[in-house]
Design an enzyme around this catalytic site. Sequence first.
Site, PDB file in Angstrom:
ATOM      1  N   SER A 169       0.845  -1.196   0.000  1.00 14.13           N
ATOM      2  CA  SER A 169       0.000   0.000   0.000  1.00 14.13           C
ATOM      3  C   SER A 169       0.888   1.256   0.000  1.00 14.13           C
ATOM      4  O   SER A 169       1.775   1.346  -0.854  1.00 14.13           O
ATOM      5  CB  SER A 169      -0.938  -0.037   1.209  1.00 14.13           C
ATOM      6  OG  SER A 169      -2.035   0.814   1.035  1.00 14.13           O
ATOM      7  N   ARG A 239     -11.667   6.969   9.306  1.00 19.69           N
ATOM      8  CA  ARG A 239     -11.167   5.600   9.408  1.00 19.69           C
ATOM      9  C   ARG A 239     -12.200   4.591   8.905  1.00 19.69           C
ATOM     10  O   ARG A 239     -11.862   3.620   8.228  1.00 19.69           O
ATOM     11  CB  ARG A 239     -10.797   5.305  10.860  1.00 19.69           C
ATOM     12  CG  ARG A 239     -10.410   3.873  11.139  1.00 19.69           C
ATOM     13  CD  ARG A 239      -9.174   3.446  10.367  1.00 19.69           C
ATOM     14  NE  ARG A 239      -8.637   2.185  10.865  1.00 19.69           N
ATOM     15  CZ  ARG A 239      -7.582   1.581  10.371  1.00 19.69           C
ATOM     16  NH1 ARG A 239      -6.923   2.123   9.358  1.00 19.69           N
ATOM     17  NH2 ARG A 239      -7.145   0.448  10.876  1.00 19.69           N
ATOM     18  N   ASP A 335      -8.580  -6.914  -4.431  1.00 21.04           N
ATOM     19  CA  ASP A 335      -8.169  -5.582  -3.973  1.00 21.04           C
ATOM     20  C   ASP A 335      -8.712  -4.543  -4.954  1.00 21.04           C
ATOM     21  O   ASP A 335      -8.210  -4.417  -6.066  1.00 21.04           O
ATOM     22  CB  ASP A 335      -6.638  -5.527  -3.911  1.00 21.04           C
ATOM     23  CG  ASP A 335      -6.116  -4.177  -3.392  1.00 21.04           C
ATOM     24  OD1 ASP A 335      -6.912  -3.236  -3.211  1.00 21.04           O
ATOM     25  OD2 ASP A 335      -4.898  -4.091  -3.159  1.00 21.04           O
ATOM     26  N   HIS A 368      -7.870  -5.537  -0.153  1.00 19.49           N
ATOM     27  CA  HIS A 368      -6.580  -4.873   0.010  1.00 19.49           C
ATOM     28  C   HIS A 368      -5.860  -5.351   1.261  1.00 19.49           C
ATOM     29  O   HIS A 368      -4.638  -5.491   1.277  1.00 19.49           O
ATOM     30  CB  HIS A 368      -6.814  -3.360   0.065  1.00 19.49           C
ATOM     31  CG  HIS A 368      -5.572  -2.544   0.154  1.00 19.49           C
ATOM     32  ND1 HIS A 368      -4.611  -2.544  -0.842  1.00 19.49           N
ATOM     33  CD2 HIS A 368      -5.117  -1.704   1.119  1.00 19.49           C
ATOM     34  CE1 HIS A 368      -3.623  -1.720  -0.491  1.00 19.49           C
ATOM     35  NE2 HIS A 368      -3.904  -1.215   0.687  1.00 19.49           N
ATOM     36  N   ASP A 369      -6.611  -5.584   2.327  1.00 22.92           N
ATOM     37  CA  ASP A 369      -6.031  -6.014   3.596  1.00 22.92           C
ATOM     38  C   ASP A 369      -5.280  -7.339   3.515  1.00 22.92           C
ATOM     39  O   ASP A 369      -4.567  -7.687   4.459  1.00 22.92           O
ATOM     40  CB  ASP A 369      -7.135  -6.163   4.644  1.00 22.92           C
ATOM     41  CG  ASP A 369      -7.107  -5.028   5.662  1.00 22.92           C
ATOM     42  OD1 ASP A 369      -6.301  -4.093   5.473  1.00 22.92           O
ATOM     43  OD2 ASP A 369      -7.876  -5.091   6.636  1.00 22.92           O
TER      44      ASP A 369
END
Lengths: 400, 400
Positions: A169, A239, A335, A368-369
């Site tokens: 990232s 967040r 992602d 993405h994580d």
Amino acid sequence: MVGVQSIPSPAITADERSHEVDHPSSHVAQFGSEQPLRLDCGVDLSPFQIAYQTYGELNADRSNAILICHALTGDQHVANVHPVTGKPGWWETLVGPGRPLDPNEYFIICSNVIGGCMGSTGPASINPATGKVWGLDFPVITIPDMVRAQAMLIDRLGIDTLFAVVGGSMGGMQVLQWTAAYPSRVFSALAIACSTRHSAQNIAFHELGRQAVMADPDWHHGGYADRGIHPHRGLAVARMAAHITYLSDAALHRKFGRRMQDRELPTFSFDADFQVESYLRYQGSSFVERFDANSYLYLTRAMDYFDIAADHGGVLAKAFAGIQTRFCVVSFTSDWLFPTSESRALVHALNASSARVSFAEIETDRGHDAFLLDVPEFLDISRAFLQSAGKARGLTANNA
Amino acid sequence: MVGVQSIPSPAITADERSHEVDHPSSHVAQFGSEQPLRLDCGVDLSPFQIAYQTYGELNADRSNAILICHALTGDQHVANVHPVTGKPGWWETLVGPGRPLDPNEYFIICSNVIGGCMGSTGPASINPATGKVWGLDFPVITIPDMVRAQAMLIDRLGIDTLFAVVGGSMGGMQVLQWTAAYPSRVFSALAIACSTRHSAQNIAFHELGRQAVMADPDWHHGGYADRGIHPHRGLAVARMAAHITYLSDAALHRKFGRRMQDRELPTFSFDADFQVESYLRYQGSSFVERFDANSYLYLTRAMDYFDIAADHGGVLAKAFAGIQTRFCVVSFTSDWLFPTSESRALVHALNASSARVSFAEIETDRGHDAFLLDVPEFLDISRAFLQSAGKARGLTANNA
């Protein structure tokens, strides 16, 4: 142990170590007025400091150093208990004994980025000119600025060439910037779930987060610290927005679906009926305990500004012309923040530059994580890439 | 004009018309204590009112009525200048002379949903029990509640069977609910860019928006109206978040890319450097001028709760068992909010119910918003579907 010896970090003075009181588990490298950090915005930042962690030991050849670059809300605590949250290091899937980045083999460094809030100089630091917290007077920083500061730290540690630079990232952006700015200092580069520039949608999500912070009256145009407050609510919303982008639709479906929270029927209220609501609220509220709102603005801005090709006449391949670094580029099928198409564009540019590059798109629904999670195929590829590069570098595994 | 005659809306009294002062371009149907709206939460809402627009004239057979159901932030002003914003109606691509929904052929009705803020009873209305604005004391409403209120309006207008019910997004949910709840009253149904239930990701984005509103101190737990204020900042952030989901990555790239706003170089500040930032800010700030924050909470909640299958033992096909309604289901390739997979699941259920259904997935990069835009293939399909259904219904086009 073969070919490895313990050396003290030579350039860290007793004075610097005294700063560890504030950040007990981190070293702090300070750079005085004779070593300003020249920023892209034109400002010379001075003095400044970089907080960092190390794992393992530098070998005699100083050839086994790996720099890990952290993501937007990460920090230097890669593989140790976090001093604020008490949680495990954020990349213990990848870093640790027996892991692909094994401290028994490598000297692993991770520094908090400039602009961050875990000990490196950032908007929450004291502005020496005023004696007050910088806030929005802190100069806007860029990904190249972060990397320039890391290079100064690496100099300070007496390391000429890094065996590897690794990150996902925003960390992956730094990896790519390292190779473009200091090609001869990076033997191998592992760039994960990233791109060479933010898309309009990426920018839009970051702008949403910034607007959420700025909408909080407690933000006070960045001047909250002097008032002893913090824009918790706005930062929590930011967040939550970001967190949705880190997960895939499929991952959210598998984790939560439409399941209710401790009940079967809706409450017909605005309580968190659905588990996914409760999860998001928790992600927001826990984040604000460990992160500075202004840092969030600065780091998202740095990511939005990042555009390697723009610094090379719009031609990405030129950024990597003649580069000897070995690359491994990794993307994840689900992602949608940094989709595989972005990684492919990077790989094409690297191919056009005749760079050595391997590319893996990993099948997973975790979004993405995934780069932070225990995804065996990703970990295997990382291990194999570093082992192969290690052979080329003449490294001998300690545990061989 | 053949087979069509102008009739007054028979059940609208002079008293009701007096309410048009507040909403000059809308009719208002009022329902007194003898006609409460039974809500899913168990409350009988009474009195209540529905604001609505009509275009064209009901024919003698009362067989040419089309109900349009609006989306989350839409309202009844489908095809006329909006009284607040002064902008054209939100669906003038589809509705108007020469358009697929032509007022020369059809009697077109669109009502503001219950819970809305453009004249129908909602949280911004006065609670008759207290004489104050409802705020969060307003009962939580559902998509079935919206449709139940619309059915009462259609009764009031003296219409037994609607020729068509048409809507996209939240409007499409209402279309599906109409067919499930009142199958014999819906001759044809055009359901666009929607689903029979919200995914976890859909819920997450809505919860993000709600949290943004609730994080605004001006929200006052829904009690802002009594204080003469409005949580503009939180609602604007919520709108920005939603707006990103309405556009595809490709559409954002085409519209804005990484282009700067009136400049070539970054300002190194938190100004809106990128065009996409400026666009988002505008979307947020313009929205709050026309929308009530509590309404936003209620309507997003209604969408999250919606789950047709859940009301039929978890088997979607049961919701449509034996239905005679002609369906047309439309999805757009780049809609990631209500992806084609959701429409396919609906079509499979309709097939399992032996319903008449046609399905079109339309190739476009314009994302969820495509249903509001001039997408010729979508407009052609809508026209053809309604013409075909019109023949089956025995309608004769005025302009034939």
